[in-house]
Design an enzyme around this catalytic site. Structure first.
Site, PDB file in Angstrom:
ATOM      1  N   TYR A   1      43.654  27.507  38.627  1.00  0.00           N
ATOM      2  CA  TYR A   1      44.155  28.827  38.257  1.00  0.00           C
ATOM      3  C   TYR A   1      43.463  29.864  39.135  1.00  0.00           C
ATOM      4  CZ  TYR A   1      44.883  33.178  35.829  1.00  0.00           C
ATOM      5  OH  TYR A   1      45.226  34.473  35.552  1.00  0.00           O
TER       6      TYR A   1
ATOM      7  N   GLU B   1      48.956  36.488  40.069  1.00  0.00           N
ATOM      8  CA  GLU B   1      48.421  35.241  39.525  1.00  0.00           C
ATOM      9  C   GLU B   1      49.109  34.027  40.119  1.00  0.00           C
ATOM     10  OE1 GLU B   1      47.877  34.896  35.024  1.00  0.00           O
ATOM     11  OE2 GLU B   1      49.584  33.586  35.375  1.00  0.00           O
TER      12      GLU B   1
END
Ligand code: GDP
Ligand code: MN
Length: 380
Positions: free
Chosen positions: A101, A189
């Site tokens: 992530y 993101e």
């Protein structure tokens, strides 16, 4: 403004972040053609502005052109969390050994951008953050100086990234920072950023939210705005120049001025209630805008009662009252209204409201008490 995955990834790719080969499609026929071009093995991904598409069945792998067409037909007829799927992204399948992530957002408490990384990326990142917060690395940035090499190195070490990938990770993190900054993003993101079986890093998913207040600087993004994919009430509110934000409670609020709206939400909370929305009708609203605002608030099924709190300055209370009366006449479900009018033409406004079933209050305190009481009674 939320961007779709394919839009975010295309921006990321401009900043040098590797993404899979792929294209967007509107029909199963187009999917078939793209699948042929990509060699048959593709991943088909619903383009809707919600998270967790994978778990909701909106992301599926196809092993052949025929299967791709079949899956596309299915996904293009789906509703994901209430939103219809109108388009899918067709990407080449990428096999990977690790999901990372990597995200950037603003930390309001620190008043700084923060870059967040985790070696446990993928669809369960929220759970990881809750259960194993030590697996989430954070580095704060000084915006004018940007991201330093030592910072991305610390992140790479923190997520146990093999040394040979540090350089590429550094470039990707810097690219993401540049994409975040230059597009005035609130969030940029990548989840997952994968280590492919060939041993390099690639962004399989992308998410960007661009600050609405900066959109005037990005006409090219506004042009791509996909209104079909957004919360219909928020789209409508925006069209009328109303700032509407959906919240979790059951007391609808219509207020003029952002500060007064915040104070109203606080007071409702203090009296033991909870608001279903934030809505600022702005200064000088006419009756049309007022009745539209009430209609938008009433459309939310969780709303049990509406508090209208107006402090008239440029906004005239009689005009607001006219808007309220118009909305009562057009309303089919009867939601109780509690109205507090103060300031310009307040008496005229209150006069107009006598005889209607609207409850009035002379102070905000009294109004808040009344709505909380009504909401409580109706919840039983
Ligand atoms: P989200 O569920 O909305 O976050 O959608 P993602 O694009 O992140 O996809 C969910 C999951 O599907 C990812 O975490 C991957 O595990 C998997 N996935 C997505 N794209 C690919 C791909 O090209 N190949 C493989 N093998 N898995 C993929
Ligand atoms: Mn994802």
């Amino acid at each position: 403004m939320r961007l779709h995955e394919y839009q975010s990834k295309s921006i990321f790719s401009h900043y040098g972040i590797p993404i899979p080969k792929g294209r967007i499609a509107n029909t199963a026929g187009e999917v078939k053609q793209i699948a042929e071009e990509l060699g048959g093995r593709v991943v088909i991904k619903a383009q809707v502005l919600v998270g967790g598409r994978g778990k909701a069945g909106g992301i599926r792998l196809a092993k052949s052109v025929e299967e791709a067409e079949e899956i596309a037909t299915h996904i293009l007829s789906m509703n994901l969390k209430g939103l219809p799927v109108r388009r899918v992204l067709v990407d080449e399948i990428v096999n990977f050994s690790k999901e990372i992530y990597l995200g950037i957002t603003n930390d309001r408490m620190e008043r700084k951008p923060v870059i967040i990384a985790s070696g446990a990326g993928g669809v369960d990142i929220e759970e990881v953050a809750r259960e194993y917060p030590e697996k989430i690395m954070k580095v704060y940035l000084d915006a004018p100086f940007g991201l330093h090499d030592y910072q991305t190195r610390n992140l790479a070490i923190g997520i146990d990234l093999p040394r040979e990938l540090w350089k590429s990770f550094n470039q990707i993190a810097k690219g993401l920072w540049k994409a975040f900054k230059e597009n005035d993003a609130a969030i940029a993101e990548i989840n997952p950023l994968v280590v492919t079986n060939q041993g390099f890093l690639m962004a399989l998913d992308g998410k960007m939210i661009v600050d609405d207040n900066a959109l005037f600087r990005h006409p090219e993004l506004v042009e791509t705005r996909d209104l079909d994919a957004e919360e219909p009430v928020e789209v409508e509110a925006r069209k009328y120049g109303l700032s509407y934000i959906k919240l979790q409670g059951n007391i609808g609020c219509m207020v003029n001025g952002a500060g007064l709206a915040m104070a109203t939400l606080d007071l409702i909370k203090e009296k033991g209630g909870s608001a279903s929305n934030f809505l600022d009708i702005g200064g000088g609203a006419n009756s049309d805008k007022v009745s539209t605002a009430i209609r938008i608030i009433s459309a939310d099924p969780s709303v049990k009662v509406i508090l209208i709190n107006i402090f008239g300055g440029i906004t005239r209370c009689d005009e607001v009252a006219r808007g309220i009366l118009a909305s009562i006449n057009n309303q089919n479900k009867k939601i109780p209204l509690v109205v507090r009018l103060a300031g310009t033409n307040a008496e005229k406004g209150l006069d107009l409201l006598t005889g209607s079933h609207v409850r009035t209050a002379t102070s905000l305190d009294e109004a808040a008490m009344k709505v909380v009481e009504i909401a409580r009674r109706k919840n039983k």
